[in-house]
Design an enzyme around this catalytic site. Structure first.
Site, PDB file in Angstrom:
ATOM      1  N   HIS A   1      -2.541  -2.032   9.162  1.00 13.78           N
ATOM      2  CA  HIS A   1      -2.202  -1.059   8.124  1.00 13.78           C
ATOM      3  C   HIS A   1      -3.415  -0.466   7.407  1.00 13.78           C
ATOM      4  CE1 HIS A   1       0.204   0.988   5.158  1.00 13.78           C
ATOM      5  NE2 HIS A   1      -0.292   0.289   4.159  1.00 13.78           N
TER       6      HIS A   1
ATOM      7  N   ASP B   1       0.810  -1.206  12.972  1.00 10.92           N
ATOM      8  CA  ASP B   1       0.947  -1.223  11.512  1.00 10.92           C
ATOM      9  C   ASP B   1       2.225  -1.987  11.123  1.00 10.92           C
ATOM     10  OD1 ASP B   1       1.403  -0.596   8.794  1.00 10.92           O
ATOM     11  OD2 ASP B   1       0.414   1.344   8.996  1.00 10.92           O
TER      12      ASP B   1
ATOM     13  N   SER C   1      -1.203   5.266   2.944  1.00 14.26           N
ATOM     14  CA  SER C   1       0.031   4.535   2.649  1.00 14.26           C
ATOM     15  C   SER C   1       0.821   5.228   1.534  1.00 14.26           C
ATOM     16  CB  SER C   1      -0.320   3.087   2.310  1.00 14.26           C
ATOM     17  OG  SER C   1       0.821   2.272   2.295  1.00 14.26           O
TER      18      SER C   1
END
Length: 338
Positions: free
Chosen positions: A312, A273, A185
């Site tokens: 995610h 995601d 991320s």
């Protein structure tokens, strides 16, 4: 009639208050870019709460040592080092010196760079360390300055410098063992910043793994579910909300960085995601795959189908992950030794 008038008066007051907030917040963000920086980093969100970062064993990491390193004056960062499964028994009760020397054992090392919010003790992060350790990797991770129990003020430059310091610290102890960088991320932005610098000074890592990456922070902010809803109803959204991010010196330009990176690259992204849209990871892959800097290296994109529900931060649950890493990093290790 009086009651109805009183109700209308209260309703009008509420509408005016909401309208005031609607107008005030964007101007506040515009005038104080530091607010927007805090929303990008979310370093003040310390989930899970009430855990002692000095005691990784409380999170089921009995084969992990907690260190503190000092990248700069007035900056101290908390580090966890988890040894490979083969060393678990030996690791029990050992001190920091033993763990540091263990980096020289014949096992590859993964430097893990986490995303925003939370700490190195976050649940999904701990589960990934366990998976990687069971596959035979040392895992070294840390909280950037301003996160967890690390001291300092967060900034993109500072986060990148912290990562560079930890990488050099690993290399000074790991001998000829391969060292891989894994970013997740927001950590993918730190990872590409770091690897670009390493390639420019001609000390590249043996491979780079980007999990749920974006192209750059501006595109990611515009694609965030909150932003997608806001852009439809809020004129000047970019000027009010996105420009202050740039003003704060926050770019995390993965799309630019990959043009200067020369090492093997693996991108992992779940189709469902909700935080970093899948299409941004795919777009980054397409930029990297056509970049001249990667022409002598392997560039691979692995999607995870929506039905798997990895979203995610749950790609670590994939039963395919060991095979993916073995095939990808096995090739990198071969390149490393030849």
């Amino acid at each position: 009639l009086y009651r109805r008038y009183g109700l209308w008066f209260r309703l009008r007051k509420l509408i005016l208050w909401l309208l005031g907030v609607y107008i005030a917040i964007p101007f506040l963000v515009k005038l104080c870019p530091a607010i927007q920086a805090k929303l990008v980093f979310l370093n003040f969100v310390r989930v899970p709460y009430f855990i002692d970062l000095k005691r990784p064993q409380d999170q089921g990491l009995n084969h992990t040592c907690n260190y503190y390193l000092q990248p700069e004056e007035d900056v101290t960062i908390g580090v966890w080092h988890t040894v490979p499964a083969a060393l678990w028994k030996n690791a029990r009760g050992k001190d920091q010196l033993w763990f540091e020397e263990a980096l020289g054992s014949s096992h590859p090392v993964i430097l893990y760079l986490h995303g925003n919010a939370g700490t190195r003790g976050g649940d999904h992060r701990v589960e990934l360390y366990k998976v990687l350790s069971s596959l035979g990797y040392h895992v070294v991770t840390f909280d950037y300055r301003g996160w967890g129990d690390s001291i300092g003020s967060p900034s993109e430059r500072g986060m990148t410098y912290d990562a560079l310091h930890v990488f050099d610290w690993i290399k000074a102890r790991s001998g000829d063992n391969p060292v891989y960088i894994w970013g997740h991320s927001l950590g993918t932005g730190v990872a590409t910043n770091l690897v670009r610098r390493l390639c420019e000074r001609e000390t590249p890592p043996d491979a780079l793994i980007l999990e749920s990456p974006f192209t750059n922070i501006r595109e990611e902010a515009r694609s965030h579910p909150f932003s997608v809803a806001s852009t439809q109803y809020f004129p000047g959204f970019d000027w009010f909300f996105l420009d202050p991010i740039t003003t704060s010196g926050i770019k995390f330009a993965n799309d630019e960085n990959v043009k200067y990176i020369s090492c093997s690259l693996l991108i992992l992204h779940a189709e469902d995601d909700p935080v970093v849209p899948f299409h941004l990871g795919k777009k980054l892959y397409n930029i990297a795959a056509t970049s001249r800097s990667f022409q002598d290296y392997k560039v691979q994109f692995v999607p995870f189908h929506t039905d798997l529900g990895y979203r995610h931060k749950y790609i670590y649950r994939s039963p395919e992950l060991p095979r993916i890493l073995r095939e990808f990093l096995g090739k990198s290790e071969h390149e490393h030794h030849h």
